[in-house]
Write an enzyme that holds these catalytic residues in place. Structure first.
Site, short mmCIF file in Angstrom:
data_model
loop_
_atom_site.label_atom_id
_atom_site.label_comp_id
_atom_site.label_asym_id
_atom_site.label_seq_id
_atom_site.Cartn_x
_atom_site.Cartn_y
_atom_site.Cartn_z
CB SER A 138 1.01 -16.05 1.98
OG SER A 138 1.18 -14.88 1.22
CE LYS A 164 -1.92 -13.59 1.33
NZ LYS A 164 -2.26 -12.97 2.64
CE LYS A 166 1.38 -11.52 -0.19
NZ LYS A 166 0.63 -10.60 0.69
CG ASP A 191 -2.75 -10.12 -0.14
OD1 ASP A 191 -3.24 -9.00 -0.37
OD2 ASP A 191 -2.11 -10.39 0.90
CD GLU A 216 -5.02 -10.85 2.29
OE1 GLU A 216 -4.92 -12.03 1.88
OE2 GLU A 216 -4.34 -10.41 3.23
CG ASP A 241 -3.90 -7.55 5.28
OD1 ASP A 241 -3.71 -7.02 6.38
OD2 ASP A 241 -3.00 -8.21 4.70
CE LYS A 265 -1.41 -9.74 7.38
NZ LYS A 265 -0.80 -8.93 6.30
N GLY A 293 -0.46 -13.34 8.36
CA GLY A 293 0.92 -13.45 8.83
C GLY A 293 1.76 -12.31 8.30
O1 OSB Z 1 -0.52 -8.99 3.03
O2 OSB Z 1 -0.72 -10.79 4.06
C1 OSB Z 1 0.00 -9.90 3.63
C2 OSB Z 1 3.66 -10.78 4.27
C3 OSB Z 1 4.18 -9.53 4.50
C4 OSB Z 1 3.36 -8.44 4.41
C5 OSB Z 1 2.01 -8.58 4.09
C6 OSB Z 1 1.47 -9.83 3.87
C7 OSB Z 1 2.33 -10.95 3.93
C8 OSB Z 1 1.90 -12.30 3.63
C9 OSB Z 1 2.70 -13.41 4.28
O3 OSB Z 1 1.04 -12.58 2.84
C10 OSB Z 1 1.96 -14.26 5.20
C11 OSB Z 1 2.90 -15.15 5.99
O4 OSB Z 1 3.47 -14.71 6.99
O5 OSB Z 1 3.07 -16.30 5.58
MG MG Z 2 -2.57 -9.24 2.84
#
Ligand code: OSB
Ligand code: MG
Length: 371
Positions: A138, A164, A166, A191, A216, A241, A265, A293
């Site tokens: 991510s 992925k 953001k 995401d 996402e 999510d 999660k 994560g």
């Molecule tokens: O939406 O998946 C998410 C990290 C913090 C809060 C929300 C998200 C995330 C990530 C990180 O996308 C995933 C990771 O731990 O590598």
């Molecule tokens: Mg997410």
């Protein structure tokens, strides 16, 4: 066998990230997380609370988790006789929300029970469908598109199987277009962390041309119905999510086609028992899942690896190498990936890694023993 918890130790630790992590809701540079150690008999089990530093992903944050665990969870579970870890969730289910705090304790009891049985945690939760879990990364919002392209390059070179990125309003269609232009064939997804509303459907529809594996959580953190309305307009599958906090919500969301993939999660659903139920609901519906994560340190990472060995975790998840986030992790060895973008599942008892207790002590900012 039965489990009786004699003591619970809460620890708050502080760990700087090697690189800031930015989502549509905030930028994180340092993690403050709560660790839960449960003691029963001669053995300890460990859990990590996945809440962020602020109540922006969901309602929880480090401080709320500490209070919920100390004042509401610990008194309910200490000295209580559980037949198995599978019963722990129900014992704190009267608490509204706060799944991450509740889950931090629940996963620790699963770890303890696995150790009591002398088994690896992944086996104990009913996993073991694969010896290596497929990994993606991510990548947060960067200061420039060039920086993002650079990061993607690095992660692909390391072998990760999917990227992925953001997105948020102002960092979406044009940026995705540039990523696609540079990397025409990679497995790519976006995401939004709830940054859009249904009024943005025309803009989100523009993402359809980039062959994304999924988008996402584009809409609100607690929204299912609007995701169904959006999915009906999109070719790209929606992955849910934030809005899936229980198996029941998963069932409702899938029944109305609000999404075609689920990111599970552990913390968000309150631990292993509920995560397994979400997994089963999705599997019965023919919907693939992957493991999300929350910028976890090693304990949370190890629990995620165990979870991702359940059979329906067929897509690469967000669980990646420790070194992507930490100069030094709290577990030994750190989580490492193979050159083909997987993590090999370890066979030691419990969560499968050792703990670096000296290091843990050095980054602990608060500690409380509850008995
Ligand atoms: O939406 O998946 C998410 C990290 C913090 C809060 C929300 C998200 C995330 C990530 C990180 O996308 C995933 C990771 O731990 O590598
Ligand atoms: Mg997410």
């Amino acid at each position: 066998m039965g489990i009786q918890l004699e003591r619970i130790t809460l620890r708050q630790i502080k760990m700087p990230l090697v690189h800031f992590f930015e989502t549509s809701f905030s930028r994180t540079t340092e993690r403050h997380m709560v660790l839960v150690e449960v003691v029963g008999g001669e053995l300890s089990g460990w859990g990590e609370v996945t809440a962020g530093e602020n109540p922006f992903y969901n309602e929880e944050w480090t401080e709320s988790a500490w209070l919920i665990l100390r004042d509401y969870v610990a008194p309910r579970v200490l000295k209580h006789r559980f037949e198995s870890a599978a019963e722990v969730g129900a014992r704190t289910a009267h608490i509204r929300g706060h799944n991450m705090a509740r889950g931090g304790l629940e996963v620790a009891v699963w770890d303890l029970e696995a150790r009591m049985l002398g088994r690896p945690l992944y086996q104990h939760i009913g996993g073991g469908a694969r010896r290596e879990i497929p990994c993606g990364v991510s990548i947060g919002i960067q200061d420039s598109v060039e920086q993002l392209l650079q990061k993607i390059e690095t992660e692909l070179a390391a072998g990760y199987q999917r990227i992925k990125m953001k997105i948020k309003p102002g960092w979406d269609v044009e940026v995705v277009a540039q990523v696609r232009r540079r990397f025409p064939d990679i497995r790519l997804m976006a995401d939004a962390n709830s940054a859009y509303t249904l009024d943005d459907a025309p803009r989100l529809k523009c993402l359809d041309e980039f062959n994304l594996m999924m988008i996402e959580q584009p809409l609100a953190h607690d929204e299912i119905i609007d995701h169904a309305k959006l999915q009906a307009q999109l070719k790209t599958p929606i992955c849910l999510d934030e809005c899936i906090r229980s198996a029941h919500q998963a069932e409702q969301a899938l029944a109305m086609d609000a999404g075609r993939i689920i990111n599970i999660k552990l913390g968000r659903v309150g631990g292993f028992a509920e995560a397994r139920r979400v997994h089963d609901v999705a599997q019965r519906a023919g919907i693939p899942v992957w493991c999300g994560g929350m910028l976890e340190a090693g304990i949370g990472r190890a629990h995620n690896i165990a979870l991702a060995t359940l059979p329906n975790f067929v897509l690469p998840g967000d669980v990646s190498a420790s070194k992507r986030y930490w100069a030094r992790d709290i577990i030994r060895p750190p989580v490492e990936t193979t050159t083909h973008g997987t993590i090999a599942v370890r066979d030691e008892r419990g969560f499968g890694y050792g703990l670096d207790l000296d290091f843990l002590d050095s980054i602990t900012v608060r500690r409380e023993v509850i008995s």
